[in-house]
Design a protein around this motif. Sequence first.
Motif, PDB file in Angstrom:
ATOM      1  N   LYS A   1      -7.070  -4.461  -2.237  1.00  0.00           N
ATOM      2  CA  LYS A   1      -7.487  -5.785  -1.769  1.00  0.00           C
ATOM      3  C   LYS A   1      -8.145  -6.579  -2.904  1.00  0.00           C
ATOM      4  O   LYS A   1      -7.853  -7.765  -3.088  1.00  0.00           O
ATOM      5  CB  LYS A   1      -8.452  -5.635  -0.595  1.00  0.00           C
ATOM      6  CG  LYS A   1      -8.817  -6.916   0.078  1.00  0.00           C
ATOM      7  CD  LYS A   1      -9.706  -6.672   1.285  1.00  0.00           C
ATOM      8  CE  LYS A   1     -10.075  -7.982   1.937  1.00  0.00           C
ATOM      9  NZ  LYS A   1     -10.963  -7.801   3.076  1.00  0.00           N
ATOM     10  N   ASP A   2      -9.014  -5.940  -3.677  1.00  0.00           N
ATOM     11  CA  ASP A   2      -9.687  -6.600  -4.800  1.00  0.00           C
ATOM     12  C   ASP A   2      -8.677  -7.043  -5.865  1.00  0.00           C
ATOM     13  O   ASP A   2      -8.755  -8.151  -6.389  1.00  0.00           O
ATOM     14  CB  ASP A   2     -10.743  -5.687  -5.427  1.00  0.00           C
ATOM     15  CG  ASP A   2     -11.948  -5.449  -4.522  1.00  0.00           C
ATOM     16  OD1 ASP A   2     -12.098  -6.191  -3.518  1.00  0.00           O
ATOM     17  OD2 ASP A   2     -12.721  -4.519  -4.823  1.00  0.00           O
TER      18      ASP A   2
ATOM     19  N   SER B   1      -6.707 -10.046  -4.667  1.00  0.00           N
ATOM     20  CA  SER B   1      -7.537 -11.259  -4.752  1.00  0.00           C
ATOM     21  C   SER B   1      -7.580 -11.800  -6.174  1.00  0.00           C
ATOM     22  O   SER B   1      -7.464 -13.011  -6.387  1.00  0.00           O
ATOM     23  CB  SER B   1      -8.960 -10.962  -4.275  1.00  0.00           C
ATOM     24  OG  SER B   1      -8.969 -10.655  -2.916  1.00  0.00           O
TER      25      SER B   1
ATOM     26  N   SER C   1       0.833  -1.214   0.000  1.00  0.00           N
ATOM     27  CA  SER C   1       0.000   0.000   0.000  1.00  0.00           C
ATOM     28  C   SER C   1       0.862   1.255   0.000  1.00  0.00           C
ATOM     29  O   SER C   1       0.566   2.224  -0.711  1.00  0.00           O
ATOM     30  CB  SER C   1      -0.917   0.027   1.223  1.00  0.00           C
ATOM     31  OG  SER C   1      -1.884  -0.978   1.129  1.00  0.00           O
TER      32      SER C   1
ATOM     33  N   TYR D   1      -4.639   4.569  -5.054  1.00  0.00           N
ATOM     34  CA  TYR D   1      -5.681   3.550  -4.993  1.00  0.00           C
ATOM     35  C   TYR D   1      -6.210   3.401  -3.558  1.00  0.00           C
ATOM     36  O   TYR D   1      -5.454   3.540  -2.603  1.00  0.00           O
ATOM     37  CB  TYR D   1      -5.141   2.190  -5.453  1.00  0.00           C
ATOM     38  CG  TYR D   1      -4.574   2.205  -6.841  1.00  0.00           C
ATOM     39  CD1 TYR D   1      -5.402   2.208  -7.952  1.00  0.00           C
ATOM     40  CD2 TYR D   1      -3.201   2.221  -7.047  1.00  0.00           C
ATOM     41  CE1 TYR D   1      -4.879   2.226  -9.241  1.00  0.00           C
ATOM     42  CE2 TYR D   1      -2.665   2.236  -8.322  1.00  0.00           C
ATOM     43  CZ  TYR D   1      -3.508   2.241  -9.416  1.00  0.00           C
ATOM     44  OH  TYR D   1      -2.995   2.261 -10.677  1.00  0.00           O
ATOM     45  N   SER D   2      -7.493   3.080  -3.448  1.00  0.00           N
ATOM     46  CA  SER D   2      -8.091   2.848  -2.125  1.00  0.00           C
ATOM     47  C   SER D   2      -7.694   1.459  -1.627  1.00  0.00           C
ATOM     48  O   SER D   2      -7.262   0.599  -2.411  1.00  0.00           O
ATOM     49  CB  SER D   2      -9.615   2.951  -2.210  1.00  0.00           C
ATOM     50  OG  SER D   2     -10.149   1.843  -2.921  1.00  0.00           O
ATOM     51  N   GLN D   3      -7.866   1.231  -0.326  1.00  0.00           N
ATOM     52  CA  GLN D   3      -7.560  -0.081   0.250  1.00  0.00           C
ATOM     53  C   GLN D   3      -8.432  -1.170  -0.371  1.00  0.00           C
ATOM     54  O   GLN D   3      -7.975  -2.281  -0.586  1.00  0.00           O
ATOM     55  CB  GLN D   3      -7.762  -0.050   1.780  1.00  0.00           C
ATOM     56  CG  GLN D   3      -6.724   0.783   2.507  1.00  0.00           C
ATOM     57  CD  GLN D   3      -5.316   0.264   2.300  1.00  0.00           C
ATOM     58  OE1 GLN D   3      -5.062  -0.935   2.346  1.00  0.00           O
ATOM     59  NE2 GLN D   3      -4.385   1.162   2.035  1.00  0.00           N
ATOM     60  N   LYS D   4      -9.684  -0.843  -0.669  1.00  0.00           N
ATOM     61  CA  LYS D   4     -10.594  -1.813  -1.291  1.00  0.00           C
ATOM     62  C   LYS D   4     -10.097  -2.186  -2.687  1.00  0.00           C
ATOM     63  O   LYS D   4     -10.103  -3.357  -3.067  1.00  0.00           O
ATOM     64  CB  LYS D   4     -12.019  -1.261  -1.366  1.00  0.00           C
ATOM     65  CG  LYS D   4     -12.990  -2.276  -1.955  1.00  0.00           C
ATOM     66  CD  LYS D   4     -14.394  -1.740  -2.008  1.00  0.00           C
ATOM     67  CE  LYS D   4     -15.420  -2.668  -2.585  1.00  0.00           C
ATOM     68  NZ  LYS D   4     -15.033  -3.778  -3.385  1.00  0.00           N
ATOM     69  N   GLU D   5      -9.654  -1.193  -3.462  1.00  0.00           N
ATOM     70  CA  GLU D   5      -9.130  -1.469  -4.809  1.00  0.00           C
ATOM     71  C   GLU D   5      -7.896  -2.370  -4.731  1.00  0.00           C
ATOM     72  O   GLU D   5      -7.748  -3.300  -5.520  1.00  0.00           O
ATOM     73  CB  GLU D   5      -8.757  -0.169  -5.522  1.00  0.00           C
ATOM     74  CG  GLU D   5      -9.940   0.666  -5.965  1.00  0.00           C
ATOM     75  CD  GLU D   5      -9.515   1.993  -6.558  1.00  0.00           C
ATOM     76  OE1 GLU D   5     -10.010   2.325  -7.643  1.00  0.00           O
ATOM     77  OE2 GLU D   5      -8.678   2.697  -5.933  1.00  0.00           O
TER      78      GLU D   5
END
Length: 133
Positions: A36-37, A40, A23, A30-34
């Motif tokens: 993480k996605d 994955s 990160s 980028y956001s943490q969700k982006e």
Amino acid sequence: MGIEETIQTILEDNECLSGEELSKKLGKKYSQKEIKDALSILIKEKDILKTKKGKYASLASKGYYKGPLEVKRGGFGFVRAEGGDIFIPSRDMKGALNGDLVLVKKKKEQTGEKRTEGKVEKICSKDPYVTAG
């Protein structure tokens, strides 16, 4: 360059990174969700690895390579990799067939006349054009 490609480039330049370290290297773009996605997706598609310690690594840094399998008449095969072909003995094919996309782990480096040897760890996708006959 999308987030997945950016992550792969960062991991190729580094041995292993935690999610936090990754990160930081990505910055605030980028956001943490982006992130993480994207991680994955990359793990699911076998483009990167998640280690037992929860860190992320490129395939090559851990001795893995992904590519199509080319099976020869004798039952052995080859996977084309950047550093040269990886020989897969018939005993290490794990049911993979010609044209399957496989994840291979290097076992032995090339020495003299011997080729680099590997073992199929996982079949990522089957060749859709297999004919029986």
